[in-house]
Structure formats: C-alpha cells, structure tokens
Scaffold this active site. Structure first.
Site, PDB file in Angstrom:
ATOM      1  N   TYR A 190       0.847  -1.195   0.000  1.00 19.30           N
ATOM      2  CA  TYR A 190       0.000   0.000   0.000  1.00 19.30           C
ATOM      3  C   TYR A 190       0.883   1.247   0.000  1.00 19.30           C
ATOM      4  O   TYR A 190       1.800   1.381   0.810  1.00 19.30           O
ATOM      5  CB  TYR A 190      -0.868  -0.067   1.258  1.00 19.30           C
ATOM      6  CG  TYR A 190      -1.738   1.112   1.580  1.00 19.30           C
ATOM      7  CD1 TYR A 190      -2.648   1.615   0.661  1.00 19.30           C
ATOM      8  CD2 TYR A 190      -1.692   1.694   2.850  1.00 19.30           C
ATOM      9  CE1 TYR A 190      -3.476   2.681   0.994  1.00 19.30           C
ATOM     10  CE2 TYR A 190      -2.510   2.757   3.184  1.00 19.30           C
ATOM     11  CZ  TYR A 190      -3.400   3.253   2.254  1.00 19.30           C
ATOM     12  OH  TYR A 190      -4.218   4.297   2.585  1.00 19.30           O
TER      13      TYR A 190
ATOM     14  N   ASP B 264      -1.065  -7.302   5.925  1.00 19.38           N
ATOM     15  CA  ASP B 264      -2.206  -6.421   5.674  1.00 19.38           C
ATOM     16  C   ASP B 264      -3.320  -7.262   5.043  1.00 19.38           C
ATOM     17  O   ASP B 264      -3.161  -7.823   3.960  1.00 19.38           O
ATOM     18  CB  ASP B 264      -1.777  -5.281   4.734  1.00 19.38           C
ATOM     19  CG  ASP B 264      -2.857  -4.222   4.574  1.00 19.38           C
ATOM     20  OD1 ASP B 264      -4.050  -4.563   4.658  1.00 19.38           O
ATOM     21  OD2 ASP B 264      -2.502  -3.049   4.328  1.00 19.38           O
TER      22      ASP B 264
ATOM     23  N   LYS C  20     -12.312   0.821   5.418  1.00 18.23           N
ATOM     24  CA  LYS C  20     -12.830   0.256   4.174  1.00 18.23           C
ATOM     25  C   LYS C  20     -13.968  -0.724   4.438  1.00 18.23           C
ATOM     26  O   LYS C  20     -15.042  -0.313   4.850  1.00 18.23           O
ATOM     27  CB  LYS C  20     -11.662  -0.323   3.391  1.00 18.23           C
ATOM     28  CG  LYS C  20     -10.645   0.780   3.015  1.00 18.23           C
ATOM     29  CD  LYS C  20      -9.456   0.263   2.265  1.00 18.23           C
ATOM     30  CE  LYS C  20      -8.620   1.390   1.670  1.00 18.23           C
ATOM     31  NZ  LYS C  20      -7.958   2.246   2.693  1.00 18.23           N
TER      32      LYS C  20
END
Length: 393
Positions: free
Chosen positions: A117, A189, A214
C-alpha cells in the site's frame, strides 16, 4: 468481554452478529457510545492497580486506553481473525505503521513486499528508515525464496496479499514458514479480503493489520485501523500505541461496529458483483487484461483458491488506450465515483500507474491501469455504464 468456548465454535457470520453486544442487564442491542477521558475509581488502590494493568485487554484506566464499547468491538474482530487481542487505532495507515514502531529498533532489517500500500511505503521510507532500520523490498511472488533474503538482523517480514493495484497473491504459508524457522516476525495487511475471506493468523502470521476505514465500516464515513495479534505480540503493540498517543474515536468505533454486523452479507455481494464485472471486462476488445485473483487467468489464482474463501470487489484492468483516453473513459462513467479509498457501498474507478511505486519489480504493461471497486449496485446497471464509457473511446 470474554469469548466463551461456545462462541469460538460459531461460524464467522454468526460471530459478527452476536459477539461484542451488551449483556442482558444493559437492555440494548447495541453498545451506546462512550465519550470519555477521565475514569473515576472508588479507591486510590483501584486506580493504581488499573495503571499496572493498562496494557492488558479490557482494562478501564483512562479514555485513551479504551472504553467498554471499544473493548467490545475489539473482541469481535479478535474472534473473527482468530487473534489473542485486537487494538483499534485512528486510521488504516496507523495500523500498518504501529507494529513496525513496536518491533523495529536501530540496526534491524525489514523485508517488505514490493506491492505494498502506497502510504505504508512512504512511511517506511520517510520515517522508519530514518531510525537506522535497513529497508529491503522483495518480489511479492517470491514464496519460500524469501529464505535467501533473510539476514541475521532481519526482524520483520511485511506482507500484503493481494498487493495494492496489481493484486499479486502471496504464498503466505511459505513465507511464514521461512520466517518462523529464523525467528522473524510476520505482519500481514488483510484489508482486501477481511477475515470473512482470509485469516492470516491461521496460517501462522503473527500480526494482522487492516483499514477498518474500508470494508469493516462499509459506508465511506469512518477513519479507523485494526491491529490483531498473536499473544506474544499484543502487549508490545499496545505499549507502542501508548508511545504514539493513538486513540480511536468512539464515534468511529460505533460506526465500525454497526458495519461489522453486515460485513458477511456485503462481502458476498462485493464478491459476486466484482466477479461479474471482471468476467465481463475480460471479454471486451478494449481491455488487454483483467487482474482479479478470482479469475482463472490470474497468475496466482491457484494460491488464491487454496488460501481464500472469496474475493472482494477491488481489482484492476489494463485498458488498451492512451492515458488521455483512459481518463475520458473514467470520467464518462456515471455510476463509478472518482476517489481514493474503497470498501464502501459505492463503486469507484481511478487511473493508476504502478511503475511509480516499485523498487525490485517493474510494471511494463502496455496500456493504462484502471483500478475499480465494485460496490453494491445492481451488476447489470454497472455493466451498462461500463459499456457506454467503453463505446466513447
């Protein structure tokens, strides 16, 4: 709250519905929001004892360390992930960075997937590396080949599966096996899959992070991160959160708790719609390739099928067009918003260039990468919208 043996035997959909709710004496289905800093005690000794226990789960000491509603939400996430304990933090990026602060010290070496990310990459390069930590990126498809990169001072291996934008599915069990044999901590993650579709702790990962911003919250109105730990690492992570002054806003936790109750249903819908859109796009002449782990054409589909129970609504595809025409395509969509983040009920599409965020791998595709999030709209309406936009280019 304590998870009983009976609760641990429940399926994840039921866990998400029933754990973390008030007991019968409260008389409510949902926990009320606890906004508070000062916690009052009857005796000096009670206050002092709580201070000695403040890094333990569920200890009411001072507002920054958590309140009953926060503890209840953390218990739900721990049960879903199969974790000893979970910590809420202010954002997904905060969750990604916190274990690194907890575990790394000057002179340590960290191995990081090259498909990480973007903001986490920036934090590693601009903050962690400045602490005299040796930062090394690795090919996300390396598998057990990572053993050759582990050094005497390697402290952490950071995974993200699938990877951001290009969705490489890592062989997490193979990497974890190498790490365990050398005493290296693994952090993964899991934002893309959530514990509904993948539970990294079950295959030996030590710490799982995710952006509850999210899918967990699901409505694009929360900033929140989660760090779920195996028992040996829980206290270390809580202590690091104290160093940084992390505190999750109670209103955000309330909204995320509401989101967790519908997570299973939403994830199934995102999966169904994402697969429908990806399959349709793969058949369009303007599309060079679709990058979605659930498609048999994905290079890591076999690993995804082995380790995951489903796929989220986030994927990418390569449009056979110039950047100008790709922008026109995205801007012509009426049901897909243009914006950062994903995981909410709404569909999104953005133009991306992964070549700007790679170190040891290269992005050399002809065409333009479009990252798409399949929301909860009717899939036929979304396909009609895509059809119209493709016709314009």
């Amino acid at each position: 709250m304590t998870t009983t043996a009976n609760e641990r035997s429940l399926q994840k959909e039921t866990i998400a519905m029933h754990l973390g709710r008030p007991d019968a004496s409260v008389g409510l289905v949902n926990w009320p929001i606890h906004r508070g800093s000062t916690v009052l005690f009857d005796k000096v000794g009670d206050l002092e004892n709580s201070g000695e226990r403040k890094f333990e789960k569920g200890t009411l000491h001072y507002g920054r360390f958590g309140t009953p509603d926060v503890f209840a939400f953390e218990e739900v996430i721990s049960a879903l992930e199969g974790a000893y304990g979970t910590l809420c933090v202010p954002s997904g990026l905060a969750a990604c960075v916190l274990p690194l602060v907890a575990f790394l010290k000057p002179g340590d070496h960290i191995l990081v997937t090259d498909a990480i990310y973007g903001p986490t990459r920036t934090s590693l390069k601009q903050f962690i590396a400045r602490q005299d930590v040796e930062l090394e990126f690795y090919d996300p498809c390396i598998g057990d080949g990572i053993a050759e990169l582990i050094k005497h001072n390697t402290k952490v291996i950071y995974l993200e599966s699938p990877g951001s934008y290009t969705f490489e599915v890592q062989d997490v069990p193979a990497i974890v096996g190498c790490a365990r044999s050398r005493g290296v901590i693994t952090v993964c993650d899991n934002t893309w899959a959530t514990p509904m579709f993948f539970r990294p702790l079950e295959v030996g990962v030590d710490v799982v992070v995710q952006a509850a911003t999210k899918y967990i919250s699901g409505h694009s109105d929360v900033m929140l991160g989660l760090v779920s730990c195996q028992e040996p690492y829980y206290r270390m992570v809580r202590e690091a959160a104290n160093w940084l002054g992390y505190h999750a806003a109670p209103d955000s936790v309330f909204l995320a708790t509401r989101g967790i109750r519908t997570l299973a249903a939403r994830m199934e819908r995102h999966y169904k719609t994402g697969l429908a859109l990806a399959t349709w796009l793969e058949q369009q002449p303007q599309v060079r390739r679709v990058i979605y782990p659930a498609l048999p054409s994905h290079p890591n589909h076999t690993i995804w099928k082995r380790d995951f129970e489903g796929a989220s609504g986030l994927f990418s595809f390569v449009l056979d067009a110039s950047r100008e025409r790709a922008i026109k395509f995205v801007e012509s969509l009426s049901l897909f918003g243009i914006g950062l983040s994903w995981g909410g009920y709404e569909s999104l599409a953005i133009v991306s260039d992964p070549s700007k965020a790679r170190t040891v791998t290269r992005w050399e595709e002809d065409g333009v990468l479009i990252r798409m999030h399949a929301g909860l709209e009717n899939e036929r309406d979304l396909i009609a919208d895509l059809t119209k936009a493709l016709a314009l280019i």
